[in-house]
Write a protein that holds these residues in place. Structure first.
Motif, short mmCIF file in Angstrom:
data_model
loop_
_atom_site.label_atom_id
_atom_site.label_comp_id
_atom_site.label_asym_id
_atom_site.label_seq_id
_atom_site.Cartn_x
_atom_site.Cartn_y
_atom_site.Cartn_z
N ARG A 165 -0.78 -2.68 2.63
CA ARG A 165 0.59 -3.01 2.25
C ARG A 165 0.78 -4.51 2.06
O ARG A 165 1.40 -4.96 1.09
CB ARG A 165 1.55 -2.49 3.33
N GLN A 193 -0.17 3.72 7.67
CA GLN A 193 0.53 3.75 6.37
C GLN A 193 -0.46 3.84 5.20
O GLN A 193 -0.09 3.59 4.06
CB GLN A 193 1.39 2.48 6.23
N GLN A 197 0.33 3.81 1.03
CA GLN A 197 0.00 2.56 0.34
C GLN A 197 -1.11 2.77 -0.71
O GLN A 197 -1.17 2.04 -1.70
CB GLN A 197 -0.40 1.49 1.35
N ARG A 200 0.85 3.97 -3.62
CA ARG A 200 1.51 2.81 -4.23
C ARG A 200 0.51 1.98 -5.04
O ARG A 200 0.78 1.60 -6.19
CB ARG A 200 2.12 1.95 -3.13
#
Lengths: 300, 300
Positions: A165, A193, A197, A200
């Protein structure tokens, strides 16, 4: 002898082999790609290195490593930027020499806290600024800067960017064609996470490279305790599926820092890498759309 | 001899001292609080331990440690829950025996991946379920369960909860009077989301304990390489200010796992702890609203 069509051997895995030997054992193990390091390339000379790479018929998947942006002293930071600009040029030269499907990717190791300095946010800000300062040079050379988030074990002395991230946040203001991230399972596997991520990163087109390496316990050494896939605790299936589900089309590099691996015969390590990749990673790689096979060697 | 009024010495810092010695050297160093461990308490016997603690006049700041919730085998998980229930009772007994200002806090180490198991999300879910299974017992005993997020270096073999955010997510469904988090600088200092999650933890009343310990390099050992404050890279000023800005009123424990520290004279380590705390932590602790001073020793 043949290996998985997405496999690339990062040269650090056979650290004690010179460039010519590294190219030969990679090729002989049927591995189609290689990730190079600046030191052995410099030892051969960039022109010779590019020629040897072209002759090998191997794809070039990345150059390790530039970065080290965190010096508190501005003069040292300028020196680091100059060094990174040379690395950008080297990356472009090597990518042009590699077989079709080569990636023009330069891996950036962020750097640690300066001696006696405890300002982690400050060091992180300097990484962000340095990436910004290099974007135009990288774009002009057609090189992708791959920010490598590093395991928090290295936050003090090697890489102050600790999560995917955080690396993506640094990359975000810049074009995805020029600034991406390098995913290394050793560094990111623990991250709660991680899945979101990776999604993303893929959505934003930021995945510039994917490296695999296992986390073994007891950790024999913070730096040299990395394991061959299958020897440790990482779920390569889950992470590989997540990365490839984003549409990532590049090579998958095996990069292992381990004294026992380094002490072994590089040809045997290359073969062992093929077997471990087939066992732990390949089953999670979709069979369709393989990268081009390496061209036939034209000697050398 | 006197030490900072918020300081507590976690017994692990003087691991080789028995309970009686630990209480004496803590008291003699002027330290007003102590965090105890289950093993030396069991060695003395819980009743005797409570009596010795009461006689010392020291505050009790936490009991280490329960948890270890991640076994894949349901029978082993039930055994772990039973063990945690015993630890909850021990915590309540010791908190009642400590001086005014004692905290009824039980530290939970999440546990690592089971042997041969690579399912990190599964292990994390079992931690969440185990905390849920213990909430009623803890509430009945007036004990706060303090989930300890652990440095990702331990994700494989000790603590699968790797960030403060993840620990808070687990705590969130439960009353803050019963489930909180334990903040240890060694485990959390690198986290890019640390500041925002400390604010969240404070806002939600979840900070059940705060421990300080430094990150030294080169890391001598993954488990025993923790440093005295000031010997490493952690900015105790920034983290301490962030924690205390939330209104945290409890003790600040010094907990250091380090073979060299353990091999030294415990009385000298207690004095060294006082000095390091004064130098690195105390300047960031507001002077107002100190906890009650320890009661005069009534013998023992």
């Amino acid at each position: 002898v043949s290996a998985h069509p997405r496999l690339s051997l990062n040269q650090a895995t056979i650290k004690y082999a010179d460039l010519s030997t590294a190219l030969t054992v990679t090729r002989d193990a049927g591995i189609p790609g290689i990730g190079l390091w600046r030191e052995p390339v410099a030892e051969a000379g960039l022109g010779t290195a590019a020629k040897l790479l072209a002759e090998s018929g191997l794809r070039f998947s990345s150059l390790c490593r530039a970065g080290f942006f965190t010096a508190a002293n501005p003069a040292l930071r300028r020196t680091a930027l100059d060094e990174n600009r040379r690395a950008i040029e080297e990356t472009a030269t090597l990518a042009a020499a590699g077989a079709p499907g080569s990636a023009s990717v330069l891996v950036l190791v962020p750097g640690g806290l300066p001696e006696g300095d405890r300002d982690l946010p400050g060091a992180r800000a300097r990484v962000r600024d340095a990436v910004g300062a290099l974007v135009d040079d990288a774009a002009a050379a057609g090189v992708v800067l791959a920010i490598e988030p590093m395991h928090p074990i290295y936050a003090a002395d090697r890489g102050v960017i600790s999560t995917l991230r955080q690396a993506l946040d640094i990359a975000e203001p810049f074009p995805a064609t020029t600034v991406g991230v390098l995913l290394d399972t050793f560094h990111i596997w623990w991250d709660p996470q991680l899945d979101e991520q990776i999604v993303r990163a893929g959505r934003d087109g930021r995945i510039a490279g994917y490296q695999v390496c296992d986390w073994i316990t007891p950790l024999p050494d913070p730096l040299l305790g990395r394991g061959m896939m299958g020897d440790g605790h990482i779920d390569f299936s889950a992470i590989t599926r997540a990365v490839l589900a984003t549409g990532y089309q590049g090579d998958i590099e095996v990069e292992i820092f381990n004294q026992d691996v380094w002490d072994a015969d590089p040809a045997e390590i290359a073969r062992r890498t093929v077997r471990a990749f087939d066992a732990c990673v390949a089953p999670s790689v979709p069979a369709h759309e393989p990268l081009p096979a390496p061209a036939a060697s034209n000697g050398g």
